[in-house]
Design a protein around this motif. Structure first.
Motif, PDB file in Angstrom:
ATOM      1  N   ALA A 286       0.858  -1.187   0.000  1.00 24.39           N
ATOM      2  CA  ALA A 286       0.000   0.000   0.000  1.00 24.39           C
ATOM      3  C   ALA A 286       0.890   1.231   0.000  1.00 24.39           C
ATOM      4  CB  ALA A 286      -0.921   0.010   1.220  1.00 24.39           C
ATOM      5  N   THR A 287       0.468   2.255  -0.714  1.00 26.53           N
ATOM      6  CA  THR A 287       1.239   3.489  -0.734  1.00 26.53           C
ATOM      7  C   THR A 287       0.321   4.684  -0.516  1.00 26.53           C
ATOM      8  OG1 THR A 287       2.992   4.680  -1.924  1.00 26.53           O
ATOM      9  CG2 THR A 287       1.144   3.883  -3.256  1.00 26.53           C
ATOM     10  N   PHE A 288       0.791   5.615   0.298  1.00 30.29           N
ATOM     11  CA  PHE A 288       0.027   6.792   0.703  1.00 30.29           C
ATOM     12  C   PHE A 288       0.809   8.051   0.343  1.00 30.29           C
ATOM     13  CE2 PHE A 288      -1.179   3.288   3.387  1.00 30.29           C
ATOM     14  CZ  PHE A 288      -2.537   3.437   3.587  1.00 30.29           C
ATOM     15  N   GLU A 289       0.068   9.143   0.096  1.00 28.19           N
ATOM     16  CA  GLU A 289       0.711  10.410  -0.238  1.00 28.19           C
ATOM     17  C   GLU A 289       0.085  11.555   0.551  1.00 28.19           C
ATOM     18  OE1 GLU A 289       1.955  11.466  -4.040  1.00 28.19           O
ATOM     19  OE2 GLU A 289       1.708   9.483  -4.951  1.00 28.19           O
ATOM     20  N   TRP A 290       0.892  12.572   0.778  1.00 29.36           N
ATOM     21  CA  TRP A 290       0.369  13.820   1.308  1.00 29.36           C
ATOM     22  C   TRP A 290      -0.639  14.367   0.311  1.00 29.36           C
ATOM     23  CZ3 TRP A 290       2.081  19.271   0.338  1.00 29.36           C
ATOM     24  CH2 TRP A 290       1.534  20.166   1.270  1.00 29.36           C
ATOM     25  N   VAL A 291      -1.772  14.838   0.805  1.00 28.03           N
ATOM     26  CA  VAL A 291      -2.912  15.155  -0.045  1.00 28.03           C
ATOM     27  C   VAL A 291      -2.602  16.230  -1.089  1.00 28.03           C
ATOM     28  CG1 VAL A 291      -3.822  16.877   1.559  1.00 28.03           C
ATOM     29  CG2 VAL A 291      -5.399  15.627   0.040  1.00 28.03           C
ATOM     30  N   ASP A 292      -1.662  17.130  -0.811  1.00 23.61           N
ATOM     31  CA  ASP A 292      -1.377  18.227  -1.744  1.00 23.61           C
ATOM     32  C   ASP A 292      -0.146  17.987  -2.608  1.00 23.61           C
ATOM     33  OD1 ASP A 292      -3.571  19.810  -1.044  1.00 23.61           O
ATOM     34  OD2 ASP A 292      -2.527  20.717   0.644  1.00 23.61           O
TER      35      ASP A 292
ATOM     36  N   HIS B  51      -4.380  14.400   6.565  1.00 30.19           N
ATOM     37  CA  HIS B  51      -3.789  15.062   5.400  1.00 30.19           C
ATOM     38  C   HIS B  51      -3.185  14.060   4.420  1.00 30.19           C
ATOM     39  CE1 HIS B  51      -4.337  19.106   6.949  1.00 30.19           C
ATOM     40  NE2 HIS B  51      -3.801  18.738   8.099  1.00 30.19           N
ATOM     41  N   TYR B  52      -3.506  12.772   4.577  1.00 30.46           N
ATOM     42  CA  TYR B  52      -2.917  11.749   3.718  1.00 30.46           C
ATOM     43  C   TYR B  52      -4.005  10.940   3.018  1.00 30.46           C
ATOM     44  CZ  TYR B  52       1.227  13.237   6.088  1.00 30.46           C
ATOM     45  OH  TYR B  52       2.236  14.033   6.564  1.00 30.46           O
ATOM     46  N   ARG B  53      -3.662  10.477   1.818  1.00 32.68           N
ATOM     47  CA  ARG B  53      -4.604   9.712   1.007  1.00 32.68           C
ATOM     48  C   ARG B  53      -3.927   8.440   0.494  1.00 32.68           C
ATOM     49  NH1 ARG B  53      -7.109  12.857   3.264  1.00 32.68           N
ATOM     50  NH2 ARG B  53      -8.643  14.374   2.502  1.00 32.68           N
ATOM     51  N   LEU B  54      -4.732   7.391   0.418  1.00 31.63           N
ATOM     52  CA  LEU B  54      -4.259   6.145  -0.173  1.00 31.63           C
ATOM     53  C   LEU B  54      -4.172   6.309  -1.679  1.00 31.63           C
ATOM     54  CD1 LEU B  54      -3.629   3.061   0.122  1.00 31.63           C
ATOM     55  CD2 LEU B  54      -6.086   2.667  -0.162  1.00 31.63           C
ATOM     56  N   LYS B  55      -2.990   6.058  -2.246  1.00 29.68           N
ATOM     57  CA  LYS B  55      -2.841   6.071  -3.698  1.00 29.68           C
ATOM     58  C   LYS B  55      -3.394   4.778  -4.286  1.00 29.68           C
ATOM     59  CE  LYS B  55      -0.890   7.353  -7.726  1.00 29.68           C
ATOM     60  NZ  LYS B  55       0.546   7.668  -7.841  1.00 29.68           N
ATOM     61  N   GLY B  56      -3.154   3.675  -3.598  1.00 30.95           N
ATOM     62  CA  GLY B  56      -3.657   2.395  -4.055  1.00 30.95           C
ATOM     63  C   GLY B  56      -3.046   1.267  -3.247  1.00 30.95           C
ATOM     64  N   SER B  57      -3.584   0.065  -3.403  1.00 30.44           N
ATOM     65  CA  SER B  57      -3.073  -1.123  -2.734  1.00 30.44           C
ATOM     66  C   SER B  57      -2.867  -2.221  -3.781  1.00 30.44           C
ATOM     67  CB  SER B  57      -4.031  -1.590  -1.641  1.00 30.44           C
ATOM     68  OG  SER B  57      -5.341  -1.764  -2.149  1.00 30.44           O
ATOM     69  N   MET B  58      -2.067  -3.234  -3.416  1.00 29.19           N
ATOM     70  CA  MET B  58      -1.674  -4.251  -4.394  1.00 29.19           C
ATOM     71  C   MET B  58      -1.513  -5.592  -3.690  1.00 29.19           C
ATOM     72  SD  MET B  58       1.668  -4.147  -6.923  1.00 29.19           S
ATOM     73  CE  MET B  58       0.841  -3.547  -8.392  1.00 29.19           C
ATOM     74  N   THR B  59      -2.079  -6.634  -4.309  1.00 29.71           N
ATOM     75  CA  THR B  59      -1.983  -7.979  -3.746  1.00 29.71           C
ATOM     76  C   THR B  59      -1.467  -9.015  -4.737  1.00 29.71           C
ATOM     77  OG1 THR B  59      -4.266  -8.551  -4.337  1.00 29.71           O
ATOM     78  CG2 THR B  59      -3.911  -7.504  -2.187  1.00 29.71           C
TER      79      THR B  59
END
Length: 457
Positions: free
Chosen positions: A254-260, A319-327
Motif C-alpha cells: 500500500a502506498t500513501f501520499e500527502w494530499v497536496d 492530510h494523507y490519502r491512499l494512492k492504491g493497494s496491491m496484492t
C-alpha cells in the motif's frame, strides 16, 4: 425483611455498576475478526494471532491498507529530545529499527544489532532511492543508496521494520554479506537435491516494513503534515509513505501520499474503495498538478478513533490519502497491475509495480545485490529531459515532464533467479533442461537486505 430487601437492592446496584462501567480485559490474542473488516490490535504482541484469522488483505485490500496505516501510525509511547532540545513526534513505526541500525557499516557477526526496546536511534534520513540521468544524453541511470540527506537536497527517506521482521533478519544472518553468501550456498545445495528454494527466505506473517519520505517544513506548517525532527534537529513533514505487510505470501503493498502532492494521481490515477470519496480519481491530462482531496469516509474516521488517531494527533493523519493497494502481479486476464507513488517512484510511475520490483530483491553467490539498479529497464528515449519545480513544504522539488525510465511489471521472470543446464542425447539433440542452477537468491521481496548488507571485516 427490610434489611434483606436493602441487601438485595445493594447487590443489584453493584452488579449494574460492574456491567455498565467496568469492562473485562480484552483477550487480544483470541480477538474475533469482524466480518466487515480485520480489526488490528493496539498491542504489537497480538498482531500475529489476529492476522492468522484475517482474510481482508485479498478481499478488501483498501480497507486493510487503512487498517495498517492506523496501526503503524498510533502515537508512540516514548518520545525523545533532539540535540537541540526539541521533543520528537514519533508514531510507533518511527521507533522501529531503521536501516542504519539493522545493517551497520562494520558488521560484527559476534555482536548482532539489538532491537531498540524504547527508542531507535534518532531519525537518520537518507536521499530517497530514485533514478536520475547522470548526464542529459546518457543511456544509463544513477541509483542513489545510503547517501546522507539534508534539507537542501530533500526529499529525504527512511526505511524501518517491526520487531518480527528485524528478528528474522538477525536470526538468519541476513544483515551482513558473509551471512548472505552462506545462505546462498545452502539454497544451492537444497536445489541440487531437488528441493524447492521458493520459500528459502520467508519472513514471518506479522512482519511489516515502512518507508517514509520527508521534506523540510516551517513551524507554521506543522498542522498540515505529520511532522518530526531528524537527528540534527531539522524539522520535516511526511509527504509519502509505503507500507508492506507479510500478511500475504507475496506481501501486501500500500502506498500513501500527502494530499497536496503535485502529480499525486498522475498516469495511473488514485484508487481507494474504503477511505475517501470519490473512490477513484483519474489522471489529469496535464501532469504535475494538484488533485482534489475528496472527502474522508465515516468508516475511516471511526477506524482512526479506534486506534487513537484523534484530536491534534488524528488531524495530522487526515492530510494523507491512499494512492492504491496491491496484492498480485497481474489481474485475472494476465495484464500487469501497476502501483507507484509520485514521490518514491518519481520518474517511472507509468510502469511502476511494487510487487514486481520487490520480487527482484535478490543476492548473488557472493552475497551482493543481484540487481544494482533494482527493478528498472533502460531509459525511454526522448522523455523526461526537463520538468518543473514545485514547492512542497519548504522544499523545491524538480518534477520531470514525463517518465525517465521503465520499471518491470507483471509476473517475475524465472531467468532472473535460475539458469538451466541442458544436455544432449546420443543424436546431438538438446533434451529438456536437466537441472536448475541457482543464479540469484530471492530475499522475500525485501530490498533493504541486498541494498544495505555489508561485509564483516
Amino acid at each position: 425483611m427490610r434489611i434483606k430487601a436493602l441487601f438485595s437492592f445493594g447487590l443489584s446496584l453493584i452488579f449494574f455498576f460492574i456491567i455498565t462501567f467496568i469492562k473485562p480485559p480484552i483477550d487480544l490474542a483470541n480477538a474475533a475478526i469482524s466480518q466487515v473488516g480485520c480489526k488490528l490490535p493496539t498491542q504489537s504482541s497480538a498482531l500475529l494471532s489476529v492476522l492468522q484469522k484475517c482474510v481482508v488483505p485479498e478481499n478488501n485490500p483498501d480497507q486493510f491498507a487503512w487498517e495498517l496505516f492506523a496501526f503503524v501510525n498510533q502515537a508512540a509511547r516514548f518520545q525523545e529530545k533532539t540535540k537541540q532540545g526539541q521533543s520528537t513526534n514519533n508514531a510507533i513505526w518511527e521507533t522501529w529499527a531503521d536501516d542504519p541500525l539493522t545493517f551497520p557499516e562494520k558488521p560484527d557477526p559476534s555482536q548482532p544489532p539489538q532491537w531498540p526496546e524504547k527508542l531507535s536511534s534518532p531519525k537518520q534520513l537518507r536521499l530517497r532511492s530514485k533514478v536520475e540521468k547522470s548526464q542529459p544524453d546518457a543511456d544509463f541511470i544513477e541509483f542513489q543508496k545510503n547517501q546522507a540527506c539534508t534539507p537542501e537536497n530533500a526529499p529525504c527517506e527512511e526505511v524501518r521494520r517491526n520487531k518480527p521482521a528485524f528478528n528474522y533478519i538477525m536470526n538468519n544472518d541476513l544483515w551482513y554479506t558473509q551471512g548472505l553468501t552462506a545462505k546462498f550456498q545452502s539454497a544451492q545445495k537444497a536445489l541440487l537435491k531437488g528441493e524447492s528454494v521458493q520459500d528459502f527466505i520467508k519472513f514471518p506473517l506479522d512482519s511489516i516494513e515502512v518507508k517514509g519520505d520527508w521534506v523540510p517544513i516551517t513551524e507554521n506548517q506543522k498542522s498540515e503534515f505529520h511532522w518530526n525532527y531528524d537527528e540534527k534537529g531539522d524539522l520535516y513533514g511526511l509527504i509519502a509513505m509505503h507500507i508492506s505487510s507479510k500478511a500475504l505470501p507475496n506481501w501486501f503493498w500500500a502506498t500513501f501520499e500527502w494530499v497536496d502532492n503535485y502529480g499525486r494521481c498522475d498516469y495511473i490515477g488514485c484508487h481507494d474503495l474504503f477511505g475517501v470519496v470519490p473512490h477513484n480519481l483519474p489522471s489529469k491530462q496535464a501532469i504535475n498538478q494538484q488533485y482534489s482531496p475528496g472527502k474522508i469516509t465515516p468508516e475511516l474516521v471511526s477506524l482512526f478513533k479506534e486506534h487513537g488517531l484523534t484530536e491534534s494527533w488524528g488531524q495530522e493523519w487526515q492530510h494523507y490519502r491512499l494512492k492504491g493497494s496491491m496484492t498480485d502481479f497481474t489481474d485475472s486476464t494476465g495484464q500487469p497491475l501497476l502501483l507507484g507513488n509520485s514521490i518514491t517512484e518519481q520518474g517511472f510511475v507509468p510502469s511502476a509495480s511494487c510487487i514486481t520490483c520487490h520480487s527482484r530483491a535478490a543476492v548473488t553467490s557472493l552475497g551482493k545485490d543481484a540487481f544494482p539498479i533494482a527493478g528498472f529497464r533502460p531509459f525511454l528515449p526522448g522523455v523526461g529531459e526537463t520538468g518543473s519545480k514545485q514547492t512542497v513544504g519548504s522544499a523545491e522539488i524538480q518534477f520531470p515532464n514525463g517518465p525517465l525510465t521503465q520499471s518491470y511489471s507483471g509476473s517475475p521472470d524465472p531467468n532472473w533467479f535460475y539458469r538451466g543446464i541442458s544436455v544432449q542425447n546420443s543424436a546431438g539433440v538438446v533434451d529438456v533442461q536437466a537441472e536448475e542452477i541457482l543464479k540469484n537468491l530471492q530475499m522475500d521481496f525485501v530490498w533493504a537486505i541486498p541494498f544495505n548488507a555489508k561485509p564483516a571485516p
